[in-house]
Design a protein around this motif. Structure first.
Motif, PDB file in Angstrom:
ATOM      1  N   LEU A 129      -0.126  -3.599  -4.908  1.00 28.03           N
ATOM      2  CA  LEU A 129      -1.383  -2.853  -4.910  1.00 28.03           C
ATOM      3  C   LEU A 129      -1.508  -2.105  -6.235  1.00 28.03           C
ATOM      4  O   LEU A 129      -0.638  -1.306  -6.596  1.00 28.03           O
TER       5      LEU A 129
ATOM      6  N   TRP B  95      -5.730   6.520   0.499  1.00 37.45           N
ATOM      7  CA  TRP B  95      -6.642   5.838  -0.418  1.00 37.45           C
ATOM      8  C   TRP B  95      -6.351   4.343  -0.534  1.00 37.45           C
ATOM      9  O   TRP B  95      -7.230   3.573  -0.914  1.00 37.45           O
ATOM     10  N   SER B  96      -5.134   3.931  -0.216  1.00 36.77           N
ATOM     11  CA  SER B  96      -4.786   2.520  -0.419  1.00 36.77           C
ATOM     12  C   SER B  96      -5.280   1.637   0.722  1.00 36.77           C
ATOM     13  O   SER B  96      -5.252   0.413   0.628  1.00 36.77           O
TER      14      SER B  96
ATOM     15  N   LEU C 184      -0.642   6.433   4.636  1.00 35.27           N
ATOM     16  CA  LEU C 184      -1.628   5.629   3.922  1.00 35.27           C
ATOM     17  C   LEU C 184      -2.987   6.307   3.937  1.00 35.27           C
ATOM     18  O   LEU C 184      -3.504   6.648   4.994  1.00 35.27           O
TER      19      LEU C 184
ATOM     20  N   ALA D 212      -8.875   0.639  -6.121  1.00 34.51           N
ATOM     21  CA  ALA D 212      -7.585  -0.045  -5.937  1.00 34.51           C
ATOM     22  C   ALA D 212      -7.810  -1.504  -5.545  1.00 34.51           C
ATOM     23  O   ALA D 212      -8.810  -1.833  -4.908  1.00 34.51           O
TER      24      ALA D 212
ATOM     25  N   LEU E 248      -5.540  -4.956  -3.996  1.00 33.51           N
ATOM     26  CA  LEU E 248      -4.264  -5.473  -3.506  1.00 33.51           C
ATOM     27  C   LEU E 248      -4.220  -6.984  -3.733  1.00 33.51           C
ATOM     28  O   LEU E 248      -5.088  -7.717  -3.262  1.00 33.51           O
TER      29      LEU E 248
ATOM     30  N   ALA F  51      -3.398   0.515  -8.489  1.00 31.98           N
ATOM     31  CA  ALA F  51      -4.301   1.666  -8.427  1.00 31.98           C
ATOM     32  C   ALA F  51      -5.305   1.618  -9.578  1.00 31.98           C
ATOM     33  O   ALA F  51      -5.040   1.017 -10.619  1.00 31.98           O
TER      34      ALA F  51
ATOM     35  N   ALA G  91       0.838  -1.202   0.000  1.00 30.63           N
ATOM     36  CA  ALA G  91       0.000   0.000   0.000  1.00 30.63           C
ATOM     37  C   ALA G  91       0.873   1.252   0.000  1.00 30.63           C
ATOM     38  O   ALA G  91       0.633   2.198  -0.765  1.00 30.63           O
TER      39      ALA G  91
ATOM     40  N   ALA H  90       2.495   1.837  -3.386  1.00 31.98           N
ATOM     41  CA  ALA H  90       1.548   2.381  -4.382  1.00 31.98           C
ATOM     42  C   ALA H  90       1.293   3.859  -4.116  1.00 31.98           C
ATOM     43  O   ALA H  90       1.231   4.670  -5.051  1.00 31.98           O
ATOM     44  N   GLU H  91       1.165   4.225  -2.861  1.00 35.13           N
ATOM     45  CA  GLU H  91       0.909   5.637  -2.557  1.00 35.13           C
ATOM     46  C   GLU H  91       2.134   6.507  -2.855  1.00 35.13           C
ATOM     47  O   GLU H  91       2.001   7.641  -3.321  1.00 35.13           O
TER      48      GLU H  91
END
Lengths: 451, 451
Positions: free
Chosen positions: B118, B39-40, B37, A116, A118, B120, A44, A47-48
């Motif tokens: 993850l 949106w994830s 963290l 999203a 995972l 998006a 996570a 990705a962010e």
């Protein structure tokens, strides 16, 4: 008044204890979901971190992009450059050749949390789902839900998945041609038609089928005994027209390519109800890179053949693709589909209006007429919002229209690839906003210069 | 001693303030990644919730599984049932027919944090990467790194991706056959061979090629002028032998299927250095469901044709699949590959030893001999650890060996499918541990009963 020391300490102690409670609360009660995150946190966070790379709104960094110092770099939209995509590339043409459906990118940026997915390291390692198929039942169920909501296809059919509609087109041709003895089935489509029909059919050069060109090629009475497979694209690529099968007779089987039969691009007068109907995620959600399509099939024997095609070709669609497609369809279904289709329709309608306006006084250049159509999804008559402009250079001296446009800084797709005359060029309207605006500027300049 | 009230309060106040500092610290300094963290989090929490569904160690819930009350249900391993897979299904046969590489599942469960990815909602929506290809440069780079680390293939070659090696096998046949005029190229392989070579080549019934069967079919002098495409599988499926091309001459082109050329299954004596070498994620990491393979290709013209095949078939491999494959290869590369390959080799060697032992005194049943091979990756001579047992019923009355095994509660794959005699059956050793143990019990029972 002098406070005793004990009372002064109360003024600190009480808020301190309250803060303790406030900070401890989520650990035990309030944010279970948050607190439980353990092994997933790293993915996570990665990705962010990538999503937070700033590319000036004209580019994007991706998890699997080329890295510098371990961090993926910006990948700039066309006509933008520099390390953070802030530099406009001078003299860059509007590239509207491809049918890349990036007009929907902003919709997904706005729905980061709900869209999203995972994928765990052990997710679906097997060749097959628990029912021994290569098809996710949940995904199939959600596809039926989407069609039922949009009312664009009847779904009491068999469903086969493909790596985009591309794979399903050939799977369908292959399945239909297997009925035949020699001579091979004639594959036809009405001009102007999507170039892949010809390219793909020629490329796979099977014993069972052969591309014949325009449907009119087979109107000769001597051809009537020959089996035919007709591609019917509705709305049509390139011109957005709703189409019906042209050829008649028992020896004709049709493949209905409904890639664009969504409220973004056309009114939906009635649910499609054909023998073989092909759809693709690419033109529904804009995820062309996900390579996911599906076919609704009436006849069980054809269905079984298409399944075998998928197995022999690649053992079905990647399970990673299927879990992502499911997630995206869940977002499509939110709010009864109004969010996605309103976004899509408004964007496409706005572009068509602007392009129409830019060309409204031109004597030299035109785009196709599109009649307003009733849409049972939006419950009303809708304005045109096609995916492509089928651009025409009207003058004899401009008959190489592709070159006329190229010289004006516009890269389209040659009409001849669609089986049409060279005075036609297809211009994509489903590009990113940057690309559409550049197209519009170049068109305005062309009309201002030439008339 | 009586403490003043103020001192009593200190005993609470000081720890309280300390606790506040401790709890506030990560918010500002310590766990930036965690705190950022946003949106994830939802996708991460969903994945963890599904992973935490207890299926008694004999099943698993998946994000895209069938749901009850919104939560995916347990999908039980073969021979287990019940809502949480705790029930053993009595009389259930050991199904070792498929080459599903689930022996590696525990490896990925143990590496949850490093192997999760993850994706998006806006990840790689386009048809193409920034270089206009459909191939991730980062993934290509990591594939080369893995080969360089394992020393199992030279990599100064072109690379094409496919939806599993399955798709690449036909792409290679298609590419090689395009050189030819009539008659079509003869596709051959040495018995026993992987059944897909025949099935796939027959199914796609192209004008350019035709399956001819065993390589010996083409040893006739009159065939020398006919172009041939020879599949060379090394290690071989089903028998695990390292193989070389059999046919000689300029009219013969080979496709080397190196799906099993990894330290799990064989010693790696030397890097493979062939014209066309095909690999698959399925047998490297165990992700059969991910449908990802690649071909290393020497000749640029063949490379271009295989790329065109990929484009015409499905516009390349799903971008979701590519980003996941990249993540998995990064884990493979950790610790110079020792972790994955030691796990794989130990598991497979252990299974082979147990099976060999079970059959060591049998006069009626046997498995293939496999010579120890030097492995440059492990730097030493290695014991056998093949992916499959090539099981033989030695007696004339047991020549329908598939049925003999089926009656003993073992579902294998018939030797005749590999072009071999019916006294052979392939048994998969790359199954889940549960399935291997069941196989072993059934084999022990069979030998105890029949000898």
């Amino acid at each position: 008044m002098v406070m005793p020391e004990s009372s002064k300490k109360d003024m600190i102690l009480i808020p301190s204890l309250a803060l303790n409670l406030l900070l401890l609360y989520p650990l035990f009660v309030g944010c279970k979901k948050w607190e439980l995150l353990s092994w997933s946190r790293r993915a996570a966070a990665e990705a962010e971190a990538v999503a937070s790379v700033s590319c000036s709104g004209h580019g994007r960094a991706y998890l699997d992009g080329i890295t510098v110092d371990g961090m993926p770099v910006c990948e700039c939209n066309s006509c933008f450059g520099g390390p953070n995509c802030s530099e406009v590339i001078a003299g860059c043409p509007a590239d509207v050749n491809s049918g890349d459906p990036l007009f929907l990118e902003p919709f997904w940026m706005q729905r980061a949390a709900s869209s999203a997915v995972l994928i765990a390291g052990w997710h679906r390692m097997s060749y097959s789902f628990n029912d021994n198929s290569s098809i996710s039942q949940e995904l199939e169920k959600h596809i039926r839900k989407v069609h039922a909501m949009v009312k664009n296809a009847v779904t009491d059919r068999f469903i086969v998945f493909g790596a985009g509609s591309t794979q399903l087109l050939n799977a369908a041709v292959h399945a239909l041609s297997m009925d035949n003895s020699s001579p091979p089935s004639a594959v036809v489509a009405s001009v102007p038609f999507y170039p892949s029909y010809k390219q793909q059919t020629d490329f796979f050069s099977s014993l069972g089928y052969k591309f014949y060109g325009d449907t009119s090629m087979r109107k000769n009475p001597s051809d009537v005994l020959m089996n035919a497979i007709e591609f019917v694209t509705s709305p049509n690529n390139p011109d957005g027209k709703l189409r019906k099968k042209v050829l008649k007779g028992e020896s004709v089987r049709a493949i209905h390519d409904h890639a664009y039969y969504w409220p973004h691009f056309t009114g939906i007068p009635t649910p499609a109800d054909e023998d073989i109907m092909i759809f693709t995620l690419s033109k529904l959600t804009g995820h062309a890179g996900t390579r996911f399509g599906w076919a609704l099939i009436k006849d069980e024997a054809v269905y079984r053949r298409m399944l075998t095609y998928s197995d022999e070709s690649c053992y079905g669609v990647s399970r990673d693709t299927q879990v992502r497609a499911l997630k995206l369809l869940k977002v499509v279904l939110e709010g009864e589909g109004r969010e996605l289709f309103t976004f899509g329709y408004k964007t496409m309608k706005d572009r068509w209006e602007k392009l129409s306006q830019a060309l409204s006084f031109s004597k030299l250049f035109s785009i196709q007429d599109i009649a307003p159509v009733y849409c049972s999804f939006f419950q009303g008559i809708r304005d045109p919002s096609p995916a492509f402009a089928w651009f025409k250079c009207e003058r004899e001296e401009d008959k190489d229209c592709y070159t006329v446009l190229r010289d004006a800084g516009i890269i389209g797709r040659k009409g001849t690839l669609f089986g049409a005359e060279s005075c036609y060029v297809r211009l994509s309207l489903i590009t990113r906003q940057d690309d559409f605006e550049l197209l519009l500027r170049q068109i305005n300049k062309l009309v201002a210069e030439k008339g």
